[in-house]
Write a protein that holds these residues in place. Structure first.
Motif, mmCIF file in Angstrom:
data_model
loop_
_atom_site.group_PDB
_atom_site.id
_atom_site.type_symbol
_atom_site.label_atom_id
_atom_site.label_comp_id
_atom_site.label_asym_id
_atom_site.label_seq_id
_atom_site.Cartn_x
_atom_site.Cartn_y
_atom_site.Cartn_z
ATOM 1 N N ASP A 38 0.823 -1.221 0.000
ATOM 2 C CA ASP A 38 0.000 0.000 0.000
ATOM 3 C C ASP A 38 0.855 1.268 0.000
ATOM 4 O OD1 ASP A 38 -2.206 -1.598 -0.008
ATOM 5 O OD2 ASP A 38 -2.738 -1.255 2.102
ATOM 6 N N ARG A 39 2.057 1.181 0.546
ATOM 7 C CA ARG A 39 2.949 2.346 0.559
ATOM 8 C C ARG A 39 3.389 2.726 -0.853
ATOM 9 N NH1 ARG A 39 7.944 2.436 3.786
ATOM 10 N NH2 ARG A 39 7.704 4.636 3.419
ATOM 11 N N ALA A 41 1.396 2.364 -3.660
ATOM 12 C CA ALA A 41 0.219 2.447 -4.525
ATOM 13 C C ALA A 41 0.361 3.532 -5.588
ATOM 14 C CB ALA A 41 -1.033 2.675 -3.690
ATOM 15 N N SER A 42 0.954 4.640 -5.225
ATOM 16 C CA SER A 42 1.075 5.750 -6.177
ATOM 17 C C SER A 42 2.226 5.555 -7.161
ATOM 18 C CB SER A 42 1.259 7.064 -5.414
ATOM 19 O OG SER A 42 2.485 7.043 -4.708
ATOM 20 N N GLU A 43 3.042 4.526 -6.941
ATOM 21 C CA GLU A 43 4.210 4.314 -7.802
ATOM 22 C C GLU A 43 3.957 3.307 -8.920
ATOM 23 O OE1 GLU A 43 7.886 3.809 -5.712
ATOM 24 O OE2 GLU A 43 7.154 5.010 -4.041
ATOM 25 N N GLY A 44 2.759 2.770 -8.996
ATOM 26 C CA GLY A 44 2.409 1.888 -10.099
ATOM 27 C C GLY A 44 2.484 0.414 -9.749
ATOM 28 N N GLN A 48 4.481 -2.039 -6.844
ATOM 29 C CA GLN A 48 3.677 -2.820 -5.914
ATOM 30 C C GLN A 48 4.053 -4.305 -5.974
ATOM 31 O OE1 GLN A 48 -0.403 -1.426 -6.821
ATOM 32 N NE2 GLN A 48 -0.469 -0.983 -4.619
#
Length: 172
Positions: A38-39, A41-44, A48
């Motif tokens: 979840d840490r 999530a914004s990195e694609g 993940q």
């Protein structure tokens, strides 16, 4: 974090049998927080997937390190001395006699009090085996002796599980 590090390196712990369980648990929680997917999530999706690999690796290491039997077998393997429990079941005659006596005592036990007394005796043997493993690995650096103790402890653990099942049957 390096996925190829051994479990002790991964957790930043000394490579020894004796471990502080509270410190191990705290380190596991910290590592999980660090690599949780979840840490990322914004990195694609790719980031993940890598985080999932790290989280799985951390969990596998934690499962090995928190269990004394698994930790001992792992330390033996790291020292080049495989426990090889599937192929090496040779045990000293005195140990085998003890196992037979325990089995007979369990078969003959006529109530929960007798089974509990046997459970207490087996627990003392378990603690003695763990102390012998610690002595072999951490004090003498004798992985071969530790591997022999690990194999013996595997028998003790299986028998302790049989006792537990018998106690549950008597109580239920």
């Amino acid at each position: 974090m390096n996925l190829t590090s051994d479990d002790f390196e991964l957790f930043g712990l000394p490579r020894r049998f004796a471990q502080d369980r509270a410190a191990l648990d705290a380190r596991w929680r910290a590592l999980q927080a660090e690599v949780h997917p979840d840490r990322f999530a914004s990195e694609g999706a790719a980031a993940q997937r890598v985080a999932v690999q790290y989280a799985v690796r951390v969990n596998e290491a934690y499962q090995r390190l928190k269990d004394p039997l698994k930790r001992a077998a792992y330390l033996c393997a790291l020292a080049g001395q495989s426990v090889d429990a599937e192929n090496n079941t040779a045990m000293p005659p005195a140990f085998l006699m003890q196992q037979m006596e325990w089995r007979e005592a369990l078969d003959e036990a006529d109530g929960s009090e007798a089974v509990q007394a046997l459970a207490d005796e087996v627990e003392r043997a378990r603690r003695d085996a763990l102390a012998a493993i610690e002595q072999a690995l951490d004090v003498r650096g004798d992985a071969a002796a530790a591997a022999q103790q690990v194999r013996a402890l595997m028998f003790v653990e299986r028998f302790a599980a049989d006792i537990e099942r018998r106690l549950e049957a008597l109580e239920g």
